[in-house]
Design a protein around this motif. Structure first.
Motif, PDB file in Angstrom:
ATOM      1  N   MET A   1       0.838  -1.180   0.000  1.00 19.58           N
ATOM      2  CA  MET A   1       0.000   0.000   0.000  1.00 19.58           C
ATOM      3  C   MET A   1       0.886   1.247   0.000  1.00 19.58           C
ATOM      4  SD  MET A   1      -2.913   1.294   2.638  1.00 19.58           S
ATOM      5  CE  MET A   1      -4.188   0.504   1.703  1.00 19.58           C
ATOM      6  N   ASN A   2       0.537   2.186  -0.851  1.00 13.14           N
ATOM      7  CA  ASN A   2       1.274   3.447  -0.968  1.00 13.14           C
ATOM      8  C   ASN A   2       0.406   4.571  -0.405  1.00 13.14           C
ATOM      9  OD1 ASN A   2       3.124   1.850  -2.286  1.00 13.14           O
ATOM     10  ND2 ASN A   2       2.538   2.549  -4.316  1.00 13.14           N
ATOM     11  N   ILE A   3       0.951   5.299   0.566  1.00 11.70           N
ATOM     12  CA  ILE A   3       0.167   6.294   1.303  1.00 11.70           C
ATOM     13  C   ILE A   3       0.764   7.684   1.145  1.00 11.70           C
ATOM     14  CG2 ILE A   3      -0.725   6.992   3.557  1.00 11.70           C
ATOM     15  CD1 ILE A   3      -0.545   4.068   4.436  1.00 11.70           C
ATOM     16  N   LEU A   4      -0.108   8.625   0.836  1.00 15.47           N
ATOM     17  CA  LEU A   4       0.235  10.047   0.836  1.00 15.47           C
ATOM     18  C   LEU A   4      -0.272  10.627   2.150  1.00 15.47           C
ATOM     19  CD1 LEU A   4      -0.336  12.586  -2.044  1.00 15.47           C
ATOM     20  CD2 LEU A   4      -0.819  13.160   0.323  1.00 15.47           C
ATOM     21  N   TRP A   5       0.635  11.235   2.903  1.00 14.11           N
ATOM     22  CA  TRP A   5       0.330  11.784   4.227  1.00 14.11           C
ATOM     23  C   TRP A   5       0.354  13.309   4.222  1.00 14.11           C
ATOM     24  CZ3 TRP A   5      -0.441   8.570   8.481  1.00 14.11           C
ATOM     25  CH2 TRP A   5      -0.053   7.233   8.335  1.00 14.11           C
ATOM     26  N   ASP A   6      -0.557  13.899   4.952  1.00 11.64           N
ATOM     27  CA  ASP A   6      -0.416  15.282   5.378  1.00 11.64           C
ATOM     28  C   ASP A   6       0.564  15.244   6.553  1.00 11.64           C
ATOM     29  OD1 ASP A   6      -1.095  18.101   5.832  1.00 11.64           O
ATOM     30  OD2 ASP A   6      -2.189  17.362   7.576  1.00 11.64           O
ATOM     31  N   PHE A   7       1.081  16.384   6.968  1.00  7.47           N
ATOM     32  CA  PHE A   7       2.086  16.405   8.039  1.00  7.47           C
ATOM     33  C   PHE A   7       1.495  16.882   9.370  1.00  7.47           C
ATOM     34  CE2 PHE A   7       5.786  17.963  10.351  1.00  7.47           C
ATOM     35  CZ  PHE A   7       6.695  16.929  10.165  1.00  7.47           C
ATOM     36  N   ASP A   8       1.224  18.201   9.448  1.00  8.22           N
ATOM     37  CA  ASP A   8       0.716  18.778  10.701  1.00  8.22           C
ATOM     38  C   ASP A   8      -0.661  18.235  11.037  1.00  8.22           C
ATOM     39  OD1 ASP A   8       2.827  20.606  11.422  1.00  8.22           O
ATOM     40  OD2 ASP A   8       2.196  21.898   9.774  1.00  8.22           O
ATOM     41  N   GLY A   9      -0.805  17.723  12.253  1.00 13.46           N
ATOM     42  CA  GLY A   9      -2.095  17.234  12.705  1.00 13.46           C
ATOM     43  C   GLY A   9      -2.442  15.857  12.185  1.00 13.46           C
ATOM     44  N   THR A  10      -1.574  15.284  11.368  1.00 14.72           N
ATOM     45  CA  THR A  10      -1.814  13.950  10.810  1.00 14.72           C
ATOM     46  C   THR A  10      -0.719  12.992  11.257  1.00 14.72           C
ATOM     47  OG1 THR A  10      -2.952  14.883   8.892  1.00 14.72           O
ATOM     48  CG2 THR A  10      -2.144  12.621   8.691  1.00 14.72           C
ATOM     49  N   LEU A  11       0.510  13.294  10.932  1.00 16.04           N
ATOM     50  CA  LEU A  11       1.643  12.496  11.410  1.00 16.04           C
ATOM     51  C   LEU A  11       2.094  12.967  12.795  1.00 16.04           C
ATOM     52  CD1 LEU A  11       3.766  12.354   8.142  1.00 16.04           C
ATOM     53  CD2 LEU A  11       2.805  10.377   9.334  1.00 16.04           C
ATOM     54  N   PHE A  12       2.094  14.277  12.963  1.00 13.63           N
ATOM     55  CA  PHE A  12       2.616  14.880  14.201  1.00 13.63           C
ATOM     56  C   PHE A  12       1.555  15.745  14.866  1.00 13.63           C
ATOM     57  CE2 PHE A  12       6.241  13.676  11.758  1.00 13.63           C
ATOM     58  CZ  PHE A  12       7.126  13.190  12.705  1.00 13.63           C
ATOM     59  N   ASN A  13       1.508  15.673  16.180  1.00  8.32           N
ATOM     60  CA  ASN A  13       0.519  16.409  16.963  1.00  8.32           C
ATOM     61  C   ASN A  13       1.016  17.838  17.188  1.00  8.32           C
ATOM     62  OD1 ASN A  13      -1.671  17.085  18.469  1.00  8.32           O
ATOM     63  ND2 ASN A  13      -1.104  15.847  20.260  1.00  8.32           N
ATOM     64  N   THR A  14       0.915  18.636  16.148  1.00  7.56           N
ATOM     65  CA  THR A  14       1.447  19.995  16.163  1.00  7.56           C
ATOM     66  C   THR A  14       0.446  21.040  16.648  1.00  7.56           C
ATOM     67  OG1 THR A  14       0.828  20.208  13.847  1.00  7.56           O
ATOM     68  CG2 THR A  14       3.091  19.547  14.304  1.00  7.56           C
ATOM     69  N   TYR A  15      -0.852  20.738  16.586  1.00  7.12           N
ATOM     70  CA  TYR A  15      -1.854  21.746  16.902  1.00  7.12           C
ATOM     71  C   TYR A  15      -1.791  22.306  18.324  1.00  7.12           C
ATOM     72  CZ  TYR A  15      -4.082  21.119  12.387  1.00  7.12           C
ATOM     73  OH  TYR A  15      -4.340  21.086  11.045  1.00  7.12           O
ATOM     74  N   PRO A  16      -1.501  21.519  19.355  1.00 10.19           N
ATOM     75  CA  PRO A  16      -1.398  22.133  20.689  1.00 10.19           C
ATOM     76  C   PRO A  16      -0.327  23.232  20.748  1.00 10.19           C
ATOM     77  CG  PRO A  16      -1.673  19.775  20.918  1.00 10.19           C
ATOM     78  CD  PRO A  16      -1.456  20.049  19.442  1.00 10.19           C
ATOM     79  N   ALA A  17       0.829  22.981  20.154  1.00 16.03           N
ATOM     80  CA  ALA A  17       1.899  23.987  20.164  1.00 16.03           C
ATOM     81  C   ALA A  17       1.517  25.198  19.319  1.00 16.03           C
ATOM     82  CB  ALA A  17       3.203  23.377  19.656  1.00 16.03           C
ATOM     83  N   TYR A  18       0.904  24.973  18.153  1.00 15.22           N
ATOM     84  CA  TYR A  18       0.493  26.089  17.294  1.00 15.22           C
ATOM     85  C   TYR A  18      -0.617  26.902  17.942  1.00 15.22           C
ATOM     86  CZ  TYR A  18       3.050  23.630  13.588  1.00 15.22           C
ATOM     87  OH  TYR A  18       4.019  23.009  12.846  1.00 15.22           O
ATOM     88  N   THR A  19      -1.516  26.229  18.633  1.00 13.43           N
ATOM     89  CA  THR A  19      -2.591  26.928  19.358  1.00 13.43           C
ATOM     90  C   THR A  19      -1.998  27.832  20.427  1.00 13.43           C
ATOM     91  OG1 THR A  19      -4.174  25.148  18.929  1.00 13.43           O
ATOM     92  CG2 THR A  19      -4.637  26.597  20.794  1.00 13.43           C
ATOM     93  N   ASP A  20      -1.014  27.325  21.164  1.00 11.45           N
ATOM     94  CA  ASP A  20      -0.353  28.132  22.193  1.00 11.45           C
ATOM     95  C   ASP A  20       0.309  29.372  21.594  1.00 11.45           C
ATOM     96  OD1 ASP A  20      -1.157  26.373  24.163  1.00 11.45           O
ATOM     97  OD2 ASP A  20       0.784  25.358  24.306  1.00 11.45           O
ATOM     98  N   ILE A  21       0.922  29.213  20.425  1.00 11.74           N
ATOM     99  CA  ILE A  21       1.587  30.345  19.770  1.00 11.74           C
ATOM    100  C   ILE A  21       0.557  31.407  19.379  1.00 11.74           C
ATOM    101  CG2 ILE A  21       2.814  31.063  17.682  1.00 11.74           C
ATOM    102  CD1 ILE A  21       4.335  28.347  17.846  1.00 11.74           C
ATOM    103  N   LEU A  22      -0.527  31.003  18.758  1.00  9.85           N
ATOM    104  CA  LEU A  22      -1.555  31.984  18.371  1.00  9.85           C
ATOM    105  C   LEU A  22      -2.174  32.636  19.599  1.00  9.85           C
ATOM    106  CD1 LEU A  22      -1.290  30.723  15.478  1.00  9.85           C
ATOM    107  CD2 LEU A  22      -3.710  31.246  15.264  1.00  9.85           C
ATOM    108  N   TYR A  23      -2.380  31.852  20.627  1.00 11.91           N
ATOM    109  CA  TYR A  23      -2.935  32.375  21.879  1.00 11.91           C
ATOM    110  C   TYR A  23      -2.040  33.485  22.436  1.00 11.91           C
ATOM    111  CZ  TYR A  23      -5.035  32.241  26.562  1.00 11.91           C
ATOM    112  OH  TYR A  23      -5.660  32.564  27.751  1.00 11.91           O
ATOM    113  N   GLU A  24      -0.745  33.243  22.414  1.00 18.26           N
ATOM    114  CA  GLU A  24       0.219  34.236  22.893  1.00 18.26           C
ATOM    115  C   GLU A  24       0.216  35.481  21.998  1.00 18.26           C
ATOM    116  OE1 GLU A  24       5.053  34.721  23.082  1.00 18.26           O
ATOM    117  OE2 GLU A  24       4.213  32.719  23.391  1.00 18.26           O
ATOM    118  N   VAL A  25       0.254  35.300  20.700  1.00 17.13           N
ATOM    119  CA  VAL A  25       0.301  36.429  19.766  1.00 17.13           C
ATOM    120  C   VAL A  25      -0.991  37.245  19.803  1.00 17.13           C
ATOM    121  CG1 VAL A  25       0.430  37.052  17.309  1.00 17.13           C
ATOM    122  CG2 VAL A  25       2.052  35.408  18.273  1.00 17.13           C
ATOM    123  N   LEU A  26      -2.113  36.563  19.974  1.00 18.86           N
ATOM    124  CA  LEU A  26      -3.398  37.262  20.029  1.00 18.86           C
ATOM    125  C   LEU A  26      -3.659  37.906  21.388  1.00 18.86           C
ATOM    126  CD1 LEU A  26      -5.613  34.722  18.048  1.00 18.86           C
ATOM    127  CD2 LEU A  26      -4.885  37.004  17.304  1.00 18.86           C
TER     128      LEU A  26
END
Length: 188
Positions: A1-26
């Motif tokens: 089976m050949n799989i095409l992956w998205d990266f952020d939020g699919t392979l790696f749990n990046t959203y908590p860190a990105y949410t924290d960054i936006l929270y700080e900037v906002l």
């Protein structure tokens, strides 16, 4: 089976860190839950929704680049799927340097035949150009992403799709955890 992956939020749990960054900037004027819900649509959507100006965008991107990979861990059990599949490729809007940095940190470069990154010149999702390129080269059987824009290009060219931690209608398969991948694969 050949799989095409998205990266952020699919392979790696990046959203908590990105949410924290936006929270700080906002300036904490918006809840983290609201930020996350808009980030899960897309970064561009969140920028428009919250009225984030160019200076703030640059601060967000700089903070994102400074994140240590330990703050963006892989999802549990996803490595089992990477080992199982014959070919894995990535299509992401993230700059190549950041993708490679995280993959190298976790020792995962060996799992991927090719990465199409945000700075490779392809139009952004949901434009299917990058998917067509990867499918023509590798014969992609399944696309896995966490947002509707991750599966839309696959639907256009007739590739089976899987949404991770997202129940938006239209996918062929849905997963809340990668532990269930092999059980659900039989159903697709």
């Amino acid at each position: 089976m050949n799989i095409l992956w998205d990266f952020d939020g699919t392979l790696f749990n990046t959203y908590p860190a990105y949410t924290d960054i936006l929270y700080e900037v906002l300036g904490s004027r918006v809840s983290k839950e609201e930020i996350l819900s808009h980030l899960k649509i897309s970064f561009t959507h969140a920028v428009k929704h919250f009225g984030i100006d160019e200076e703030q965008v640059q601060r967000i991107l700089a903070k994102e680049q400074d994140l240590h990979p330990a703050n963006t861990p892989p999802f549990p059990y996803v490595e089992n799927i990477l080992k199982f599949s014959d070919i894995n490729v990535i299509m992401t809007h993230k700059p190549r340097k950041e993708v490679v940095y995280i993959l190298d940190y976790y020792g995962w470069m060996k799992y991927f035949k090719e990465i199409v990154a945000g700075d490779d010149g392809y139009p952004k999702k949901p434009d299917p150009s990058s998917y067509i390129y990867l499918h023509n080269k590798y014969g992609v059987d399944l696309v896995i992403g966490d947002r509707e824009i991750d599966i839309m290009p696959a639907k256009v060219i007739g590739i089976k799709t899987c949404l991770f931690q997202n129940n938006t209608p239209g996918a062929d398969m849905y997963l809340t955890t990668y532990e269930d991948f092999f059980k659900n694969l039989i159903e697709v």
